[in-house]
Design an enzyme around this catalytic site. Structure first.
Site, PDB file in Angstrom:
ATOM      1  N   HIS A  88       0.848  -1.204   0.000  1.00 21.37           N
ATOM      2  CA  HIS A  88       0.000   0.000   0.000  1.00 21.37           C
ATOM      3  C   HIS A  88       0.881   1.251   0.000  1.00 21.37           C
ATOM      4  O   HIS A  88       1.917   1.290   0.663  1.00 21.37           O
ATOM      5  CB  HIS A  88      -0.928  -0.006   1.219  1.00 21.37           C
ATOM      6  CG  HIS A  88      -2.034   1.001   1.089  1.00 21.37           C
ATOM      7  ND1 HIS A  88      -1.827   2.343   1.288  1.00 21.37           N
ATOM      8  CD2 HIS A  88      -3.335   0.857   0.747  1.00 21.37           C
ATOM      9  CE1 HIS A  88      -2.975   2.984   1.071  1.00 21.37           C
ATOM     10  NE2 HIS A  88      -3.901   2.107   0.745  1.00 21.37           N
ATOM     11  N   GLU A 157      -3.951   1.920  -7.164  1.00 21.77           N
ATOM     12  CA  GLU A 157      -4.435   3.068  -6.387  1.00 21.77           C
ATOM     13  C   GLU A 157      -3.518   4.261  -6.632  1.00 21.77           C
ATOM     14  O   GLU A 157      -2.467   4.379  -5.987  1.00 21.77           O
ATOM     15  CB  GLU A 157      -4.412   2.740  -4.894  1.00 21.77           C
ATOM     16  CG  GLU A 157      -5.267   1.570  -4.492  1.00 21.77           C
ATOM     17  CD  GLU A 157      -5.572   1.594  -2.997  1.00 21.77           C
ATOM     18  OE1 GLU A 157      -6.745   1.756  -2.661  1.00 21.77           O
ATOM     19  OE2 GLU A 157      -4.644   1.489  -2.187  1.00 21.77           O
TER      20      GLU A 157
HETATM   21  P1  13P Z   1      -9.921   6.230  -0.114  1.00 24.01           P
HETATM   22  O1  13P Z   1     -11.032   5.367  -0.595  1.00 24.01           O
HETATM   23  O2  13P Z   1     -10.175   6.860   1.222  1.00 24.01           O
HETATM   24  O3  13P Z   1      -9.470   7.211  -1.158  1.00 24.01           O
HETATM   25  O4  13P Z   1      -8.654   5.254   0.149  1.00 24.01           O
HETATM   26  C1  13P Z   1      -8.261   4.373  -0.835  1.00 24.01           C
HETATM   27  C2  13P Z   1      -7.259   3.443  -0.263  1.00 24.01           C
HETATM   28  O5  13P Z   1      -6.138   3.799  -0.018  1.00 24.01           O
HETATM   29  C3  13P Z   1      -7.692   2.054   0.017  1.00 24.01           C
HETATM   30  O6  13P Z   1      -6.606   1.238   0.319  1.00 24.01           O
END
Ligand code: 13P
Length: 229
Positions: A88, A157
């Site tokens: 992450h 992400e």
């Molecule tokens: P948000 O949905 O708060 O933007 O976060 C995404 C995230 O990092 C999930 O791991």
């Protein structure tokens, strides 16, 4: 579709239990073939009697040992945890995890047979350079990772879309996911400001197999809005 909720540093053991019990009441409404995974903070890991997968946001690549403040496989086995998030951006950026360490962690949990949701994502300055630069950057985040591993999902992400309220556009998600699938043919989740108002368009994109959700997963109401949309 896969709906994964990452609580990050939110919720307590008690509020997690209440949350899961509430979610369980709606379980029968979940479409066949859809899957829900929840990643509570480590103190809220427990043996929950629910039909969702409970995973951890992090663990140390060790069975047990002298790693102050960390949790190893021995502690996860007590609760039958077999799913983990690795890579992450908050762990890469805030906790300073290097690609080398992330690859070590990946290989350890792969050898343990864990289901791994492997997260990748570019910073804003790379996105601003264009799609080609983005893909090039994202591919560096697979260094040392066995992308053929069976029990492996990827979560794209973009860092600039996390917690900002500004999701990537449908075009950005579509082109990045299409390109990534050419290299890694595994379930591919999108994450970054996914919410009730954009789930329909995001989930309709080809090559979006699921979503990894932070903020909107924290309340059962807003998460159910996604899961049952
Ligand atoms: P948000 O949905 O708060 O933007 O976060 C995404 C995230 O990092 C999930 O791991």
């Amino acid at each position: 579709m896969i709906y994964a909720g990452n609580f990050k540093t939110n919720h307590t053991r008690q509020s997690t239990r209440e949350y899961l019990m509430k979610m369980q009441l709606h379980h029968h409404k979940i479409k066949e073939g859809d899957r829900v995974l929840i990643f509570p903070p480590i103190t809220a890991i427990d043996n929950y009697d629910v039909n969702f997968t409970i995973g951890v946001q992090n663990a140390y690549p060790i069975q047990n040992g002298a790693f102050t403040g960390e949790v190893g496989v021995e502690q996860l086995e007590e609760f039958n945890i077999k799913t983990i998030l690795i890579g992450h951006s908050e762990r890469r950026e805030v906790l300073g995890e290097s690609q080398e360490f992330i690859a070590k962690k990946f290989n350890f949990f792969k050898d343990m047979g864990f289901e791994i949701i492997y997260c990748i994502g570019e910073p804003l300055e790379v996105r601003e350079e264009g799609e080609e630069a983005v893909i090039k950057y994202l591919l560096t985040q697979f260094k040392g990772i066995d992308t053929e591993y069976d029990n492996f999902l990827v979560a794209y992400e973009p860092i600039w879309a996390i917690g900002t309220g500004r999701s990537a556009t449908v075009e950005e998600i579509a082109s990045t996911h299409n390109e990534l699938k050419r290299y890694i043919n595994k379930p591919l989740l999108y994450g970054g400001s996914v919410k009730g108002s954009n789930i329909a368009e995001i989930s309709a994109i080809d090559n979006v197999d699921g979503v990894l959700v932070g903020g909107a997963s924290l309340k059962t109401e807003s998460f159910l809005e996604l899961v049952l949309h």
